[in-house]
Design a protein around this motif. Structure first.
Motif, PDB file in Angstrom:
ATOM      1  N   ILE A 241      80.753  25.785   5.456  1.00  0.00           N
ATOM      2  CA  ILE A 241      80.373  24.353   6.160  1.00  0.00           C
ATOM      3  C   ILE A 241      80.886  23.867   7.124  1.00  0.00           C
ATOM      4  O   ILE A 241      81.585  23.750   7.576  1.00  0.00           O
ATOM      5  N   GLY A 242      79.589  23.517   7.833  1.00  0.00           N
ATOM      6  CA  GLY A 242      79.977  22.696   9.642  1.00  0.00           C
ATOM      7  C   GLY A 242      78.847  21.243   8.889  1.00  0.00           C
ATOM      8  O   GLY A 242      78.938  21.320   7.868  1.00  0.00           O
ATOM      9  N   CYS A 243      79.039  20.541  10.284  1.00  0.00           N
ATOM     10  CA  CYS A 243      77.788  19.551   9.859  1.00  0.00           C
ATOM     11  C   CYS A 243      77.283  19.700  11.292  1.00  0.00           C
ATOM     12  O   CYS A 243      77.874  20.186  12.406  1.00  0.00           O
ATOM     13  N   LEU A 244      77.096  18.198  11.552  1.00  0.00           N
ATOM     14  CA  LEU A 244      76.022  17.766  12.869  1.00  0.00           C
ATOM     15  C   LEU A 244      76.358  16.159  12.861  1.00  0.00           C
ATOM     16  O   LEU A 244      75.943  15.673  11.908  1.00  0.00           O
ATOM     17  N   VAL A 245      76.989  16.045  14.182  1.00  0.00           N
ATOM     18  CA  VAL A 245      77.419  14.777  13.995  1.00  0.00           C
ATOM     19  C   VAL A 245      76.622  14.392  15.365  1.00  0.00           C
ATOM     20  O   VAL A 245      76.495  14.314  16.306  1.00  0.00           O
ATOM     21  N   THR A 246      76.062  12.968  15.462  1.00  0.00           N
ATOM     22  CA  THR A 246      75.812  12.057  16.786  1.00  0.00           C
ATOM     23  C   THR A 246      75.144  10.709  15.870  1.00  0.00           C
ATOM     24  O   THR A 246      74.821  10.819  15.273  1.00  0.00           O
ATOM     25  N   ARG A 247      75.393   9.672  17.341  1.00  0.00           N
ATOM     26  CA  ARG A 247      74.511   7.961  16.783  1.00  0.00           C
ATOM     27  C   ARG A 247      73.652   7.886  16.910  1.00  0.00           C
ATOM     28  O   ARG A 247      72.919   7.458  16.649  1.00  0.00           O
TER      29      ARG A 247
ATOM     30  N   ILE B  80      82.533   7.249  14.521  1.00  0.00           N
ATOM     31  CA  ILE B  80      81.477   7.811  13.731  1.00  0.00           C
ATOM     32  C   ILE B  80      81.479   6.861  12.209  1.00  0.00           C
ATOM     33  O   ILE B  80      81.962   7.242  11.812  1.00  0.00           O
ATOM     34  N   ASN B  81      79.373   7.076  12.073  1.00  0.00           N
ATOM     35  CA  ASN B  81      79.993   6.301  10.046  1.00  0.00           C
ATOM     36  C   ASN B  81      79.309   7.311   9.666  1.00  0.00           C
ATOM     37  O   ASN B  81      78.903   9.082  10.728  1.00  0.00           O
ATOM     38  N   ALA B  82      78.907   7.489   8.345  1.00  0.00           N
ATOM     39  CA  ALA B  82      78.950   8.635   7.996  1.00  0.00           C
ATOM     40  C   ALA B  82      77.493   8.917   7.716  1.00  0.00           C
ATOM     41  O   ALA B  82      76.719  10.328   7.495  1.00  0.00           O
ATOM     42  N   GLU B  83      76.821   7.494   8.319  1.00  0.00           N
ATOM     43  CA  GLU B  83      75.111   8.040   8.365  1.00  0.00           C
ATOM     44  C   GLU B  83      75.080   9.403   9.337  1.00  0.00           C
ATOM     45  O   GLU B  83      74.055   9.378   9.844  1.00  0.00           O
ATOM     46  N   ASP B  84      76.386   9.105  10.714  1.00  0.00           N
ATOM     47  CA  ASP B  84      75.766   9.858  12.040  1.00  0.00           C
ATOM     48  C   ASP B  84      76.254  11.317  11.229  1.00  0.00           C
ATOM     49  O   ASP B  84      76.187  12.315  12.636  1.00  0.00           O
ATOM     50  N   ILE B  85      75.936  11.756  10.311  1.00  0.00           N
ATOM     51  CA  ILE B  85      76.715  13.579   9.832  1.00  0.00           C
ATOM     52  C   ILE B  85      75.894  13.559   9.214  1.00  0.00           C
ATOM     53  O   ILE B  85      75.083  13.295   7.945  1.00  0.00           O
ATOM     54  N   ILE B  86      75.381  14.767   9.481  1.00  0.00           N
ATOM     55  CA  ILE B  86      74.611  15.862   8.396  1.00  0.00           C
ATOM     56  C   ILE B  86      75.216  16.961   8.003  1.00  0.00           C
ATOM     57  O   ILE B  86      75.869  18.003   8.799  1.00  0.00           O
ATOM     58  N   ILE B  87      75.496  17.086   7.396  1.00  0.00           N
ATOM     59  CA  ILE B  87      76.522  18.433   6.490  1.00  0.00           C
ATOM     60  C   ILE B  87      75.641  19.479   6.720  1.00  0.00           C
ATOM     61  O   ILE B  87      73.999  19.509   5.779  1.00  0.00           O
TER      62      ILE B  87
ATOM     63  N   ARG C 137      81.095  13.085   3.264  1.00  0.00           N
ATOM     64  CA  ARG C 137      80.795  12.489   4.549  1.00  0.00           C
ATOM     65  C   ARG C 137      81.708  10.912   4.897  1.00  0.00           C
ATOM     66  O   ARG C 137      82.038  10.993   5.978  1.00  0.00           O
ATOM     67  N   GLN C 138      81.320  10.174   3.995  1.00  0.00           N
ATOM     68  CA  GLN C 138      82.676   9.515   4.611  1.00  0.00           C
ATOM     69  C   GLN C 138      83.786   9.361   4.584  1.00  0.00           C
ATOM     70  O   GLN C 138      84.473   9.320   5.881  1.00  0.00           O
ATOM     71  N   LYS C 139      85.031  10.352   3.997  1.00  0.00           N
ATOM     72  CA  LYS C 139      86.215  11.389   4.276  1.00  0.00           C
ATOM     73  C   LYS C 139      85.955  11.766   5.936  1.00  0.00           C
ATOM     74  O   LYS C 139      86.736  11.313   6.312  1.00  0.00           O
ATOM     75  N   LEU C 140      84.534  12.123   5.758  1.00  0.00           N
ATOM     76  CA  LEU C 140      84.898  12.990   7.642  1.00  0.00           C
ATOM     77  C   LEU C 140      84.792  12.151   8.227  1.00  0.00           C
ATOM     78  O   LEU C 140      85.324  12.577   9.660  1.00  0.00           O
ATOM     79  N   ALA C 141      83.852  10.698   8.124  1.00  0.00           N
ATOM     80  CA  ALA C 141      83.987  10.017   9.154  1.00  0.00           C
ATOM     81  C   ALA C 141      85.607  10.017   9.857  1.00  0.00           C
ATOM     82  O   ALA C 141      85.892   9.356  10.384  1.00  0.00           O
ATOM     83  N   GLY C 142      86.189   9.617   8.372  1.00  0.00           N
ATOM     84  CA  GLY C 142      87.445   9.079   8.194  1.00  0.00           C
ATOM     85  C   GLY C 142      88.560   9.902   9.302  1.00  0.00           C
ATOM     86  O   GLY C 142      89.797   9.558  10.074  1.00  0.00           O
ATOM     87  N   TYR C 143      88.164  11.385   9.235  1.00  0.00           N
ATOM     88  CA  TYR C 143      89.146  12.516   9.852  1.00  0.00           C
ATOM     89  C   TYR C 143      88.324  12.191  11.161  1.00  0.00           C
ATOM     90  O   TYR C 143      89.358  12.343  11.643  1.00  0.00           O
TER      91      TYR C 143
ATOM     92  N   SER D 233      73.551  19.221  -4.525  1.00  0.00           N
ATOM     93  CA  SER D 233      73.861  18.143  -3.490  1.00  0.00           C
ATOM     94  C   SER D 233      73.047  17.396  -2.895  1.00  0.00           C
ATOM     95  O   SER D 233      71.464  18.240  -2.391  1.00  0.00           O
ATOM     96  N   ARG D 234      72.849  16.580  -2.406  1.00  0.00           N
ATOM     97  CA  ARG D 234      72.451  15.971  -0.793  1.00  0.00           C
ATOM     98  C   ARG D 234      71.663  16.561   0.110  1.00  0.00           C
ATOM     99  O   ARG D 234      72.570  17.248   0.174  1.00  0.00           O
ATOM    100  N   SER D 235      70.607  16.558   0.592  1.00  0.00           N
ATOM    101  CA  SER D 235      69.742  17.438   1.353  1.00  0.00           C
ATOM    102  C   SER D 235      71.071  17.386   3.014  1.00  0.00           C
ATOM    103  O   SER D 235      71.971  18.006   3.552  1.00  0.00           O
ATOM    104  N   GLU D 236      71.450  15.821   3.365  1.00  0.00           N
ATOM    105  CA  GLU D 236      72.146  15.740   4.189  1.00  0.00           C
ATOM    106  C   GLU D 236      74.598  16.111   3.756  1.00  0.00           C
ATOM    107  O   GLU D 236      74.724  16.009   4.365  1.00  0.00           O
ATOM    108  N   GLY D 237      73.646  15.927   2.845  1.00  0.00           N
ATOM    109  CA  GLY D 237      75.800  16.609   2.045  1.00  0.00           C
ATOM    110  C   GLY D 237      76.184  15.201   1.374  1.00  0.00           C
ATOM    111  O   GLY D 237      75.471  14.008   1.429  1.00  0.00           O
ATOM    112  N   SER D 238      77.200  15.417   0.112  1.00  0.00           N
ATOM    113  CA  SER D 238      77.364  14.442  -0.480  1.00  0.00           C
ATOM    114  C   SER D 238      78.106  12.903   0.805  1.00  0.00           C
ATOM    115  O   SER D 238      78.972  13.192   1.695  1.00  0.00           O
TER     116      SER D 238
END
Length: 400
Positions: free
Chosen positions: A245-251, A87-94, A73-79, A64-69
Protein backbone atom coordinates in the motif's frame (compact mmCIF):
# COMPACT_ATOMS: atom_id res chain seq x y z
CA UNK A 1 8.96 -18.34 -33.03
CA UNK A 2 7.28 -15.24 -31.56
CA UNK A 3 9.70 -12.85 -29.85
CA UNK A 4 9.46 -10.75 -26.72
CA UNK A 5 9.26 -6.97 -26.95
CA UNK A 6 12.25 -4.69 -27.26
CA UNK A 7 10.96 -2.97 -24.11
CA UNK A 8 11.09 -6.32 -22.34
CA UNK A 9 14.63 -6.94 -23.56
CA UNK A 10 15.81 -3.59 -22.22
CA UNK A 11 13.98 -3.92 -18.88
CA UNK A 12 16.79 -3.92 -16.29
CA UNK A 13 17.24 -6.70 -13.76
CA UNK A 14 17.00 -5.78 -10.10
CA UNK A 15 20.50 -5.51 -8.62
CA UNK A 16 18.86 -6.38 -5.30
CA UNK A 17 17.21 -9.61 -6.43
CA UNK A 18 19.22 -10.90 -9.40
CA UNK A 19 21.60 -12.86 -7.16
CA UNK A 20 18.76 -14.74 -5.43
CA UNK A 21 19.39 -18.03 -7.33
CA UNK A 22 22.98 -18.09 -6.06
CA UNK A 23 21.82 -17.41 -2.51
CA UNK A 24 19.21 -20.16 -2.71
CA UNK A 25 21.83 -22.61 -4.02
CA UNK A 26 24.13 -21.76 -1.11
CA UNK A 27 21.31 -22.31 1.38
CA UNK A 28 20.51 -25.71 -0.14
CA UNK A 29 24.14 -26.63 0.49
CA UNK A 30 23.77 -25.81 4.18
CA UNK A 31 25.31 -22.34 4.11
CA UNK A 32 23.75 -19.60 6.25
CA UNK A 33 23.36 -16.48 4.13
CA UNK A 34 23.20 -13.17 5.99
CA UNK A 35 21.13 -10.80 3.86
CA UNK A 36 22.53 -7.29 3.57
CA UNK A 37 21.02 -6.90 0.11
CA UNK A 38 17.36 -6.08 0.66
CA UNK A 39 15.51 -3.47 2.70
CA UNK A 40 13.20 -5.89 4.49
CA UNK A 41 13.09 -4.66 8.10
CA UNK A 42 13.15 -7.19 10.92
CA UNK A 43 11.13 -4.76 13.07
CA UNK A 44 7.75 -6.16 14.07
CA UNK A 45 4.67 -4.83 12.27
CA UNK A 46 2.43 -2.88 14.69
CA UNK A 47 -0.04 -5.30 16.31
CA UNK A 48 -2.93 -2.92 15.68
CA UNK A 49 -2.43 -3.34 11.92
CA UNK A 50 -2.32 -7.13 12.03
CA UNK A 51 -5.34 -7.25 14.34
CA UNK A 52 -7.37 -5.13 11.93
CA UNK A 53 -7.14 -7.91 9.36
CA UNK A 54 -7.33 -10.79 11.81
CA UNK A 55 -10.46 -9.49 13.55
CA UNK A 56 -12.37 -8.10 10.57
CA UNK A 57 -16.04 -9.07 10.09
CA UNK A 58 -16.26 -8.77 6.30
CA UNK A 59 -18.60 -11.23 4.61
CA UNK A 60 -17.77 -10.09 1.07
CA UNK A 61 -14.27 -8.98 0.07
CA UNK A 62 -15.32 -6.20 -2.29
CA UNK A 63 -13.48 -3.87 -4.59
CA UNK A 64 -12.53 -0.62 -2.94
CA UNK A 65 -12.71 2.71 -4.75
CA UNK A 66 -10.03 3.15 -7.40
CA UNK A 67 -8.54 6.06 -5.47
CA UNK A 68 -8.66 4.09 -2.21
CA UNK A 69 -11.22 4.18 0.56
CA UNK A 70 -12.37 7.66 1.54
CA UNK A 71 -12.02 6.89 5.25
CA UNK A 72 -8.41 5.83 4.85
CA UNK A 73 -7.55 8.87 2.73
CA UNK A 74 -9.13 11.21 5.27
CA UNK A 75 -7.17 9.62 8.11
CA UNK A 76 -4.01 9.70 6.00
CA UNK A 77 -4.50 13.44 5.49
CA UNK A 78 -4.64 13.72 9.27
CA UNK A 79 -1.34 11.85 9.56
CA UNK A 80 0.30 14.26 7.12
CA UNK A 81 -1.08 17.26 9.03
CA UNK A 82 0.78 16.01 12.11
CA UNK A 83 3.92 16.18 9.96
CA UNK A 84 3.18 19.78 8.89
CA UNK A 85 1.95 18.67 5.46
CA UNK A 86 -1.50 20.12 4.96
CA UNK A 87 -3.46 18.41 2.21
CA UNK A 88 -6.98 17.04 1.70
CA UNK A 89 -8.22 13.51 1.10
CA UNK A 90 -8.94 14.58 -2.49
CA UNK A 91 -5.19 15.17 -2.97
CA UNK A 92 -4.42 11.48 -2.36
CA UNK A 93 -4.66 8.38 -4.54
CA UNK A 94 -4.00 5.08 -2.77
CA UNK A 95 -1.76 2.78 -4.81
CA UNK A 96 -0.41 -0.74 -4.73
CA UNK A 97 2.83 0.24 -3.03
CA UNK A 98 5.00 3.25 -3.70
CA UNK A 99 6.03 1.49 -6.91
CA UNK A 100 2.60 1.93 -8.47
CA UNK A 101 2.52 5.55 -7.30
CA UNK A 102 5.74 6.18 -9.23
CA UNK A 103 4.39 4.34 -12.27
CA UNK A 104 1.18 6.42 -12.17
CA UNK A 105 3.26 9.59 -11.79
CA UNK A 106 5.42 8.84 -14.82
CA UNK A 107 2.36 7.88 -16.85
CA UNK A 108 0.58 11.08 -15.86
CA UNK A 109 3.34 13.61 -16.54
CA UNK A 110 5.50 12.09 -19.29
CA UNK A 111 5.18 10.84 -22.85
CA UNK A 112 7.42 8.46 -24.80
CA UNK A 113 11.04 9.69 -24.95
CA UNK A 114 10.48 12.44 -22.39
CA UNK A 115 13.22 12.90 -19.79
CA UNK A 116 13.35 12.87 -16.01
CA UNK A 117 16.46 14.07 -14.15
CA UNK A 118 17.45 11.92 -11.18
CA UNK A 119 20.45 12.32 -8.82
CA UNK A 120 22.42 9.08 -8.91
CA UNK A 121 22.90 6.65 -7.28
CA UNK A 122 19.15 6.14 -6.99
CA UNK A 123 16.64 3.40 -6.15
CA UNK A 124 17.34 0.87 -8.88
CA UNK A 125 13.68 0.33 -9.83
CA UNK A 126 13.48 3.92 -11.11
CA UNK A 127 15.25 2.56 -14.18
CA UNK A 128 12.60 -0.14 -14.49
CA UNK A 129 9.67 2.27 -14.08
CA UNK A 130 11.19 4.57 -16.70
CA UNK A 131 11.73 1.72 -19.16
CA UNK A 132 8.15 0.51 -18.68
CA UNK A 133 6.87 4.05 -19.28
CA UNK A 134 9.09 4.56 -22.33
CA UNK A 135 10.84 7.58 -20.80
CA UNK A 136 14.52 8.36 -20.29
CA UNK A 137 16.34 8.76 -16.98
CA UNK A 138 18.94 11.53 -17.18
CA UNK A 139 21.34 11.13 -14.26
CA UNK A 140 23.11 13.88 -12.37
CA UNK A 141 25.86 12.30 -10.32
CA UNK A 142 26.39 12.71 -6.58
CA UNK A 143 29.56 11.41 -5.00
CA UNK A 144 30.59 9.43 -1.96
CA UNK A 145 33.29 12.02 -1.15
CA UNK A 146 30.53 14.60 -0.46
CA UNK A 147 28.33 11.98 1.23
CA UNK A 148 26.01 12.04 -1.81
CA UNK A 149 24.81 15.60 -1.20
CA UNK A 150 22.68 17.34 -3.82
CA UNK A 151 24.83 18.13 -6.89
CA UNK A 152 25.17 21.84 -7.74
CA UNK A 153 22.06 23.27 -9.37
CA UNK A 154 24.22 24.28 -12.34
CA UNK A 155 24.67 20.56 -13.06
CA UNK A 156 20.88 20.15 -13.24
CA UNK A 157 20.47 23.14 -15.54
CA UNK A 158 23.05 21.75 -17.98
CA UNK A 159 20.81 18.69 -18.44
CA UNK A 160 17.47 20.43 -19.00
CA UNK A 161 16.15 20.11 -22.57
CA UNK A 162 12.74 20.58 -24.20
CA UNK A 163 12.14 16.89 -23.37
CA UNK A 164 12.71 17.38 -19.63
CA UNK A 165 9.50 17.05 -17.64
CA UNK A 166 10.57 16.46 -14.03
CA UNK A 167 13.23 16.04 -11.38
CA UNK A 168 12.92 12.99 -9.13
CA UNK A 169 14.55 12.62 -5.71
CA UNK A 170 14.36 10.07 -2.91
CA UNK A 171 14.43 11.74 0.51
CA UNK A 172 15.88 10.25 2.69
CA UNK A 173 17.73 8.37 0.01
CA UNK A 174 17.79 4.77 -1.03
CA UNK A 175 20.58 3.62 -1.54
CA UNK A 176 22.68 6.37 0.07
CA UNK A 177 20.84 7.27 3.28
CA UNK A 178 21.33 10.95 2.41
CA UNK A 179 18.76 13.39 3.87
CA UNK A 180 18.22 16.52 1.79
CA UNK A 181 18.29 19.76 3.75
CA UNK A 182 15.56 22.38 3.66
CA UNK A 183 17.95 24.60 1.71
CA UNK A 184 18.51 21.90 -0.91
CA UNK A 185 14.76 21.39 -1.33
CA UNK A 186 14.38 25.15 -1.82
CA UNK A 187 17.05 25.08 -4.54
CA UNK A 188 15.16 22.31 -6.33
CA UNK A 189 11.90 24.22 -5.90
CA UNK A 190 13.44 27.28 -7.54
CA UNK A 191 14.71 25.35 -10.56
CA UNK A 192 11.44 23.52 -11.25
CA UNK A 193 9.52 26.78 -11.06
CA UNK A 194 12.06 28.51 -13.30
CA UNK A 195 11.85 25.80 -15.98
CA UNK A 196 8.19 24.83 -15.40
CA UNK A 197 8.95 21.23 -14.37
CA UNK A 198 7.50 18.79 -11.88
CA UNK A 199 9.37 17.92 -8.69
CA UNK A 200 8.69 14.33 -7.65
CA UNK A 201 9.84 13.16 -4.21
CA UNK A 202 9.88 9.56 -2.98
CA UNK A 203 9.46 10.12 0.77
CA UNK A 204 8.82 6.60 2.02
CA UNK A 205 11.59 6.83 4.66
CA UNK A 206 10.29 10.07 6.22
CA UNK A 207 10.25 8.68 9.78
CA UNK A 208 13.89 7.64 9.65
CA UNK A 209 15.97 10.82 10.05
CA UNK A 210 18.86 10.66 12.52
CA UNK A 211 21.03 12.79 14.80
CA UNK A 212 18.34 15.38 15.45
CA UNK A 213 17.80 16.10 11.76
CA UNK A 214 14.30 16.84 10.50
CA UNK A 215 12.77 15.68 7.24
CA UNK A 216 11.50 18.50 5.03
CA UNK A 217 8.85 17.50 2.49
CA UNK A 218 8.44 19.09 -0.91
CA UNK A 219 4.78 19.54 0.08
CA UNK A 220 5.90 21.87 2.89
CA UNK A 221 7.51 24.23 0.37
CA UNK A 222 5.24 27.11 -0.62
CA UNK A 223 4.70 27.87 -4.28
CA UNK A 224 4.96 24.28 -5.49
CA UNK A 225 1.22 23.56 -5.54
CA UNK A 226 1.23 22.77 -9.28
CA UNK A 227 4.74 21.28 -9.36
CA UNK A 228 5.10 18.93 -6.37
CA UNK A 229 4.16 15.23 -6.46
CA UNK A 230 4.96 13.08 -3.46
CA UNK A 231 5.21 9.29 -3.45
CA UNK A 232 4.75 7.47 -0.15
CA UNK A 233 4.27 3.96 1.26
CA UNK A 234 3.51 2.07 4.47
CA UNK A 235 6.16 -0.56 3.65
CA UNK A 236 9.07 0.78 5.67
CA UNK A 237 7.24 3.11 8.06
CA UNK A 238 5.32 0.27 9.71
CA UNK A 239 7.45 -2.66 8.55
CA UNK A 240 4.59 -3.70 6.25
CA UNK A 241 6.42 -4.39 2.97
CA UNK A 242 4.00 -7.20 2.08
CA UNK A 243 0.91 -4.99 2.38
CA UNK A 244 1.79 -3.21 -0.89
CA UNK A 245 0.00 0.00 0.00
CA UNK A 246 1.34 3.37 -1.03
CA UNK A 247 -0.01 6.66 -2.30
CA UNK A 248 0.46 9.51 -4.72
CA UNK A 249 -0.08 12.94 -3.14
CA UNK A 250 -0.32 16.25 -4.96
CA UNK A 251 -2.31 19.47 -4.79
CA UNK A 252 -2.31 19.59 -8.60
CA UNK A 253 -5.82 18.40 -9.40
CA UNK A 254 -5.07 17.83 -13.07
CA UNK A 255 -2.47 15.26 -11.99
CA UNK A 256 -4.98 13.67 -9.61
CA UNK A 257 -7.60 13.39 -12.37
CA UNK A 258 -5.05 11.93 -14.77
CA UNK A 259 -3.56 9.46 -12.28
CA UNK A 260 -7.07 8.36 -11.33
CA UNK A 261 -7.56 7.07 -14.88
CA UNK A 262 -4.52 4.81 -14.43
CA UNK A 263 -5.93 3.77 -11.05
CA UNK A 264 -9.28 2.91 -12.60
CA UNK A 265 -7.56 0.80 -15.26
CA UNK A 266 -6.09 -1.45 -12.55
CA UNK A 267 -9.47 -1.35 -10.66
CA UNK A 268 -8.51 -0.86 -6.99
CA UNK A 269 -5.85 -1.28 -4.32
CA UNK A 270 -6.16 -4.36 -2.05
CA UNK A 271 -8.90 -4.12 0.58
CA UNK A 272 -7.33 -6.07 3.46
CA UNK A 273 -4.06 -4.17 3.08
CA UNK A 274 -5.93 -0.84 3.22
CA UNK A 275 -7.61 -1.99 6.43
CA UNK A 276 -4.22 -2.80 7.94
CA UNK A 277 -2.73 0.49 6.74
CA UNK A 278 -5.62 2.51 8.14
CA UNK A 279 -5.28 0.79 11.50
CA UNK A 280 -1.51 1.37 11.46
CA UNK A 281 -2.17 5.11 11.63
CA UNK A 282 -3.02 4.52 15.29
CA UNK A 283 0.55 3.39 15.99
CA UNK A 284 1.92 5.45 18.92
CA UNK A 285 4.91 7.77 18.53
CA UNK A 286 6.85 5.57 20.95
CA UNK A 287 6.99 2.89 18.23
CA UNK A 288 8.80 5.25 15.85
CA UNK A 289 11.06 6.60 18.61
CA UNK A 290 12.16 3.07 19.45
CA UNK A 291 12.64 2.10 15.82
CA UNK A 292 14.66 5.24 15.07
CA UNK A 293 16.90 4.60 18.08
CA UNK A 294 17.44 1.00 16.99
CA UNK A 295 18.37 2.02 13.45
CA UNK A 296 20.67 4.73 14.77
CA UNK A 297 22.56 2.17 16.83
CA UNK A 298 22.73 -0.22 13.89
CA UNK A 299 24.06 2.52 11.64
CA UNK A 300 26.68 3.54 14.18
CA UNK A 301 27.86 -0.05 14.57
CA UNK A 302 27.91 -0.69 10.82
CA UNK A 303 29.85 2.48 10.01
CA UNK A 304 32.33 1.90 12.85
CA UNK A 305 33.00 -1.70 11.79
CA UNK A 306 33.30 -0.89 8.08
CA UNK A 307 35.75 1.91 8.83
CA UNK A 308 38.07 -0.69 10.36
CA UNK A 309 38.47 -2.47 7.02
CA UNK A 310 41.45 -1.25 5.04
CA UNK A 311 40.56 0.24 1.68
CA UNK A 312 36.83 0.61 2.36
CA UNK A 313 35.18 4.01 1.96
CA UNK A 314 31.62 4.58 3.16
CA UNK A 315 28.93 7.20 3.07
CA UNK A 316 27.49 8.15 6.45
CA UNK A 317 23.68 7.71 6.32
CA UNK A 318 21.57 10.51 7.77
CA UNK A 319 18.28 8.71 7.20
CA UNK A 320 16.60 5.57 5.85
CA UNK A 321 18.54 2.35 6.58
CA UNK A 322 21.04 1.96 3.76
CA UNK A 323 24.60 2.92 3.05
CA UNK A 324 26.93 2.75 0.08
CA UNK A 325 30.36 1.21 0.67
CA UNK A 326 33.20 1.51 -1.82
CA UNK A 327 35.42 -1.58 -1.77
CA UNK A 328 39.04 -2.17 -2.85
CA UNK A 329 37.90 -4.30 -5.80
CA UNK A 330 37.18 -3.77 -9.49
CA UNK A 331 33.88 -5.60 -9.95
CA UNK A 332 31.29 -5.73 -7.18
CA UNK A 333 28.99 -7.94 -9.28
CA UNK A 334 31.67 -10.60 -9.53
CA UNK A 335 32.55 -10.21 -5.85
CA UNK A 336 28.90 -10.55 -4.75
CA UNK A 337 28.47 -13.71 -6.81
CA UNK A 338 31.80 -15.08 -5.51
CA UNK A 339 30.64 -14.50 -1.93
CA UNK A 340 27.63 -16.73 -2.49
CA UNK A 341 29.31 -19.41 -4.59
CA UNK A 342 32.81 -19.73 -3.13
CA UNK A 343 33.30 -18.00 0.22
CA UNK A 344 32.39 -19.39 3.63
CA UNK A 345 33.36 -18.35 7.14
CA UNK A 346 32.20 -20.80 9.80
CA UNK A 347 29.49 -21.98 7.43
CA UNK A 348 28.21 -18.46 6.70
CA UNK A 349 28.45 -15.89 3.95
CA UNK A 350 26.80 -12.56 3.11
CA UNK A 351 24.61 -11.36 0.28
CA UNK A 352 25.10 -7.76 -0.85
CA UNK A 353 23.62 -5.58 -3.60
CA UNK A 354 26.18 -4.46 -6.22
CA UNK A 355 25.77 -0.70 -6.60
CA UNK A 356 26.27 -0.37 -10.37
CA UNK A 357 22.55 -1.10 -10.76
CA UNK A 358 21.77 2.03 -8.73
CA UNK A 359 23.44 4.24 -11.35
CA UNK A 360 22.33 5.14 -14.86
CA UNK A 361 25.80 6.22 -15.97
CA UNK A 362 27.77 3.27 -17.36
CA UNK A 363 30.86 2.41 -15.35
CA UNK A 364 29.85 4.12 -12.11
CA UNK A 365 29.38 2.13 -8.91
CA UNK A 366 31.27 -0.92 -10.18
CA UNK A 367 33.37 -1.07 -7.00
CA UNK A 368 30.51 -0.18 -4.65
CA UNK A 369 27.83 -2.14 -2.81
CA UNK A 370 24.66 -1.13 -1.04
CA UNK A 371 24.15 -2.46 2.48
CA UNK A 372 20.75 -2.51 4.18
CA UNK A 373 21.17 -2.44 7.95
CA UNK A 374 17.84 -4.07 8.72
CA UNK A 375 19.31 -6.87 10.86
CA UNK A 376 20.03 -7.02 14.58
CA UNK A 377 23.39 -5.63 15.69
CA UNK A 378 24.94 -9.02 16.39
CA UNK A 379 24.14 -10.20 12.86
CA UNK A 380 25.45 -6.95 11.39
CA UNK A 381 28.74 -7.24 13.26
CA UNK A 382 29.14 -10.84 12.14
CA UNK A 383 28.30 -9.89 8.56
CA UNK A 384 30.92 -7.14 8.45
CA UNK A 385 33.52 -9.54 9.83
CA UNK A 386 32.65 -12.00 7.06
CA UNK A 387 32.95 -9.16 4.54
CA UNK A 388 36.35 -8.22 5.96
CA UNK A 389 37.69 -11.77 5.73
CA UNK A 390 36.17 -12.21 2.28
CA UNK A 391 37.87 -9.07 0.96
CA UNK A 392 41.23 -10.29 2.23
CA UNK A 393 40.74 -13.64 0.54
CA UNK A 394 39.32 -12.14 -2.66
CA UNK A 395 41.95 -9.46 -3.17
CA UNK A 396 44.70 -11.99 -2.42
CA UNK A 397 43.35 -14.41 -5.03
CA UNK A 398 42.93 -11.60 -7.55
CA UNK A 399 46.55 -10.55 -7.02
CA UNK A 400 47.85 -14.07 -7.78
Amino acid sequence: MPSVSQKGRTMPQSPIRKLVPFAEAAKKNGVKVIHLNIGQPDIKTPKVALDAVKNNTLEVLEYSRSEGSEEYRQKLAGYYAKNDIHINAEDIIITTGGSEALAFTMGSIMDTDDEIIVPEPFYANYNGFATAAGVNVVPVTSYIDSNFALPPIEEFEKLITPKTKAILICNPGNPTGYLYTKEEIKKLAAIVKKHDLFLVADEVYREFAYDGRQHYSILQEEGLEEHAIMVDSVSKRYSMCGARIGCLVTRNQEIIKTALKFAQARLSPPTFAQMASEAALETPQSYFDNVKEEYTQRRNLLVAELEKIEGVKIGNPQGAFYCIAELPIDDADHFAKWLLEDFRLNGETVMVAPAAGFYATDGLGKNQIRIAYVLDRESLKRAVNILKEALMSYTHSEAM
